[in-house]
Design an enzyme around this catalytic site. Structure first.
Site, short mmCIF file in Angstrom:
data_model
loop_
_atom_site.label_atom_id
_atom_site.label_comp_id
_atom_site.label_asym_id
_atom_site.label_seq_id
_atom_site.Cartn_x
_atom_site.Cartn_y
_atom_site.Cartn_z
N PRO A 103 0.85 -1.20 0.00
CA PRO A 103 0.00 0.00 0.00
C PRO A 103 0.88 1.24 0.00
O PRO A 103 1.76 1.38 0.84
CB PRO A 103 -0.76 -0.13 1.32
CG PRO A 103 0.17 -0.88 2.22
CD PRO A 103 0.97 -1.81 1.34
N MET A 104 0.67 2.14 -0.94
CA MET A 104 1.47 3.36 -1.02
C MET A 104 0.55 4.53 -1.30
O MET A 104 -0.02 4.64 -2.39
CB MET A 104 2.55 3.23 -2.09
CG MET A 104 3.66 2.26 -1.71
SD MET A 104 4.87 2.01 -3.03
CE MET A 104 3.96 0.82 -4.04
N GLU A 105 0.42 5.40 -0.30
CA GLU A 105 -0.50 6.53 -0.41
C GLU A 105 -0.11 7.43 -1.57
O GLU A 105 1.07 7.75 -1.77
CB GLU A 105 -0.50 7.34 0.88
CG GLU A 105 -1.53 8.46 0.86
CD GLU A 105 -1.29 9.52 1.93
OE1 GLU A 105 -2.22 10.30 2.19
OE2 GLU A 105 -0.17 9.58 2.47
N CYS A 121 3.75 4.33 8.07
CA CYS A 121 3.77 5.52 7.22
C CYS A 121 4.72 6.56 7.82
O CYS A 121 4.57 6.97 8.98
CB CYS A 121 2.38 6.12 7.08
SG CYS A 121 2.36 7.63 6.07
N ASN A 126 10.10 -6.25 3.26
CA ASN A 126 9.71 -5.14 2.39
C ASN A 126 10.84 -4.12 2.39
O ASN A 126 11.38 -3.80 3.44
CB ASN A 126 8.40 -4.52 2.89
CG ASN A 126 8.00 -3.26 2.14
OD1 ASN A 126 7.79 -2.21 2.75
ND2 ASN A 126 7.89 -3.33 0.83
N GLU A 180 13.62 -2.05 -0.79
CA GLU A 180 14.79 -2.12 -1.66
C GLU A 180 14.87 -3.40 -2.50
O GLU A 180 15.97 -3.84 -2.85
CB GLU A 180 16.08 -1.95 -0.86
CG GLU A 180 16.32 -0.54 -0.37
CD GLU A 180 16.38 0.49 -1.49
OE1 GLU A 180 17.20 0.35 -2.41
OE2 GLU A 180 15.59 1.46 -1.44
N GLY A 185 6.98 -2.80 -3.31
CA GLY A 185 6.43 -1.46 -3.43
C GLY A 185 6.95 -0.75 -4.66
O GLY A 185 6.58 -1.07 -5.79
N ARG A 186 7.87 0.19 -4.44
CA ARG A 186 8.38 0.98 -5.56
C ARG A 186 9.08 0.11 -6.60
O ARG A 186 9.06 0.43 -7.79
CB ARG A 186 9.33 2.06 -5.03
CG ARG A 186 8.66 3.12 -4.16
CD ARG A 186 9.68 4.06 -3.55
NE ARG A 186 10.66 3.33 -2.75
CZ ARG A 186 11.93 3.69 -2.61
NH1 ARG A 186 12.38 4.78 -3.22
NH2 ARG A 186 12.75 2.97 -1.86
#
Length: 319
Positions: free
Chosen positions: A7-9, A98, A199, A201, A223-224
């Site tokens: 989840p990434m706002e 967050c 989670n 890198e 994520g990214r």
């Protein structure tokens, strides 16, 4: 072994969840956090950030979606979690990671890592409030400004009833600066009796394999790295399943990029849609030289119709 989309706002909204899960390899995804303060939110607030609730809590590809809540009031979080379940949430995820200053100032996200007892109380209250068949999970960082309390925080979550713990292997103060401290994920995994997801890198399959070796954890939340390399989850899944591991070519990504833009045009206000496209395209430049060229063409444009024309030219040239 499970592969999850983080989840990434302000980044992984319903549109990007839809597009990325269609690539394949993702076992489940999580909404942007829904901020809980001092009241029970209306259904519209949940549907705004989790429209998949209306579709069986699955993306168009059929990937299960979980609802993430953020806040510091155990009772209010519990009430909203129960309501989210009534709306169809299959899993409730709790945000303790967050790093945003605005969120931390209002006592949400990573600032709670200073208060493991409160973290425990939040998870326990939510666990009591939701049906027994619905899992409660959590995501944390290693700490606020030091990882010294990471094990206490992880134990607080697990003892409170978290079915698993996702560990972003950096502190709040670290932000998103490398490195990720995967060795601390190993320590967390040894300290709790619930599954732990690593989670942070993981940008390539080789990164995942190194993370797995260092952390001893096979479950991963991307994520990214996945936003920048949309085929990454599919590559990891292929490695897991003994299948063919291949890069996702630009030609395969283009139809998804086109659909992303069409959805952004349809669902977002005209002043916001260009920014969302530039945001994703800018991240894709890490992996695709073609994205560098396309990003340069549109970066100064804010008119949707102009961007339509520029994209059409680029798509035609690539065909």
């Amino acid at each position: 072994m499970q592969i999850a989309l983080a989840p990434m706002e302000g980044l992984v909204d319903e549109i990007l969840r839809d597009v990325l899960t269609r690539v394949g390899g993702i076992d489940w995804c999580v909404t942007e956090f829904i901020r809980i303060t001092d009241r029970l939110l209306p259904a519209t607030a949940f549907h705004k950030l989790a429209p998949e609730l209306r579709d069986g809590s699955r993306t168009r590809a059929g990937t299960p979606m979980r609802v993430q809540l953020l806040g510091s009031d155990p009772a209010c979080l519990a009430d909203n979690a129960a309501f989210a379940c009534e709306l169809g949430a299959p899993v409730i995820d709790l945000n303790f990671g967050c790093p945003a200053k605005t969120v931390n100032r209002s006592r949400g996200g990573a600032v709670l890592l200073k208060e493991p007892e409160l973290m425990h109380d939040i998870v326990a209250a939510v666990r009591r409030a939701v049906p027994s068949e619905i899992a409660v999970t959590s995501k944390m960082r290693l700490g606020y400004d030091s990882p010294d309390g990471a094990l206490d925080c992880a134990r607080a979550l697990a003892d409170g009833g978290s079915a698993h713990v996702v560990v972003h292997a950096r502190t709040k103060v670290d932000g998103y600066r490398p490195p990720a401290h995967w060795e601390w994920v190993a320590r967390v995994a040894e300290a709790v009796r619930v599954p732990v997801f690593a989670n942070g890198e993981v940008w390539t399959l080789d990164d995942y394999l190194r993370c797995r070796e260092v952390s001893g954890v096979e479950d991963i939340m991307l994520g990214r790295g996945l936003v920048s390399r949309p085929g990454l989850a599919r590559q990891i899944a292929a490695w897991r399943d003994g299948g063919e591991i291949r890069e996702m070519p630009w030609s395969e990504l283009l139809p998804l990029l086109r659909d992303f833009w069409l959805q952004a045009r349809r669902k977002l206000a005209p002043r916001y849609a260009p920014g969302r496209l530039k945001q994703w395209l800018g991240m894709l430049t890490r992996t695709y030289p073609e994205a560098v060229e396309l990003f340069a063409r549109i970066r100064r444009e804010s008119d949707c119709e102009t961007i339509d024309r520029l994209l059409q030219v680029s798509f035609s040239q690539a065909a």
